[in-house]
Design a protein around this motif. Sequence first.
Motif, PDB file in Angstrom:
ATOM      1  N   ILE A 118       0.836  -1.199   0.000  1.00 13.51           N
ATOM      2  CA  ILE A 118       0.000   0.000   0.000  1.00 13.51           C
ATOM      3  C   ILE A 118       0.871   1.249   0.000  1.00 13.51           C
ATOM      4  O   ILE A 118       0.625   2.192  -0.754  1.00 13.51           O
ATOM      5  N   ASN A 119       1.916   1.262   0.826  1.00 11.25           N
ATOM      6  CA  ASN A 119       2.822   2.408   0.864  1.00 11.25           C
ATOM      7  C   ASN A 119       3.540   2.590  -0.475  1.00 11.25           C
ATOM      8  O   ASN A 119       3.735   3.725  -0.922  1.00 11.25           O
ATOM      9  N   ALA A 120       3.931   1.512  -1.108  1.00 15.71           N
ATOM     10  CA  ALA A 120       4.586   1.603  -2.412  1.00 15.71           C
ATOM     11  C   ALA A 120       3.622   2.168  -3.453  1.00 15.71           C
ATOM     12  O   ALA A 120       4.021   2.984  -4.293  1.00 15.71           O
ATOM     13  N   ASN A 121       2.367   1.760  -3.401  1.00 15.24           N
ATOM     14  CA  ASN A 121       1.370   2.270  -4.332  1.00 15.24           C
ATOM     15  C   ASN A 121       1.123   3.761  -4.113  1.00 15.24           C
ATOM     16  O   ASN A 121       0.988   4.524  -5.070  1.00 15.24           O
ATOM     17  N   ILE A 122       1.067   4.173  -2.871  1.00 17.27           N
ATOM     18  CA  ILE A 122       0.888   5.598  -2.565  1.00 17.27           C
ATOM     19  C   ILE A 122       2.091   6.391  -3.066  1.00 17.27           C
ATOM     20  O   ILE A 122       1.939   7.449  -3.686  1.00 17.27           O
ATOM     21  N   PHE A 123       3.310   5.882  -2.829  1.00 19.60           N
ATOM     22  CA  PHE A 123       4.526   6.551  -3.314  1.00 19.60           C
ATOM     23  C   PHE A 123       4.515   6.649  -4.837  1.00 19.60           C
ATOM     24  O   PHE A 123       4.846   7.695  -5.406  1.00 19.60           O
ATOM     25  N   TYR A 124       4.122   5.575  -5.508  1.00 17.44           N
ATOM     26  CA  TYR A 124       4.040   5.566  -6.970  1.00 17.44           C
ATOM     27  C   TYR A 124       3.044   6.611  -7.463  1.00 17.44           C
ATOM     28  O   TYR A 124       3.310   7.332  -8.426  1.00 17.44           O
ATOM     29  N   SER A 125       1.906   6.725  -6.805  1.00 15.09           N
ATOM     30  CA  SER A 125       0.897   7.719  -7.191  1.00 15.09           C
ATOM     31  C   SER A 125       1.450   9.135  -7.050  1.00 15.09           C
ATOM     32  O   SER A 125       1.278   9.962  -7.943  1.00 15.09           O
ATOM     33  N   TYR A 126       2.124   9.399  -5.937  1.00 11.28           N
ATOM     34  CA  TYR A 126       2.726  10.722  -5.738  1.00 11.28           C
ATOM     35  C   TYR A 126       3.799  10.992  -6.786  1.00 11.28           C
ATOM     36  O   TYR A 126       3.941  12.110  -7.268  1.00 11.28           O
ATOM     37  N   PHE A 127       4.576   9.973  -7.124  1.00 12.54           N
ATOM     38  CA  PHE A 127       5.630  10.130  -8.122  1.00 12.54           C
ATOM     39  C   PHE A 127       5.041  10.475  -9.487  1.00 12.54           C
ATOM     40  O   PHE A 127       5.567  11.341 -10.195  1.00 12.54           O
ATOM     41  N   ILE A 128       3.967   9.823  -9.876  1.00 10.18           N
ATOM     42  CA  ILE A 128       3.323  10.102 -11.163  1.00 10.18           C
ATOM     43  C   ILE A 128       2.782  11.533 -11.186  1.00 10.18           C
ATOM     44  O   ILE A 128       2.970  12.260 -12.178  1.00 10.18           O
TER      45      ILE A 128
END
Length: 76
Positions: free
Chosen positions: A12-22
């Motif tokens: 979940i944290n990786a997905n949130i980080f990926y969303s912020y990165f995009i």
Amino acid sequence: FISNDPTWWPAINANIFYSYFIIASFIVVTYDWVLTLGQEVELVWRQRWSLMTVLYLAVRYLGIFYVVLVMLGMSP
């Protein structure tokens, strides 16, 4: 279905980080586009078209298009 299982927290944290990165990538690309639009019009659009002109425009605008598609794919 929402899970409170701690084994999912890293994903979940990786997905949130990926969303912020995009989102950050889109903002940086848009900011760059706005800053250089005047130069682009003068140096690229008003000049005689060549293979390099087409390659430049393809790389520049396909990148923006790709980021927009990724962002739309992430939306609920």
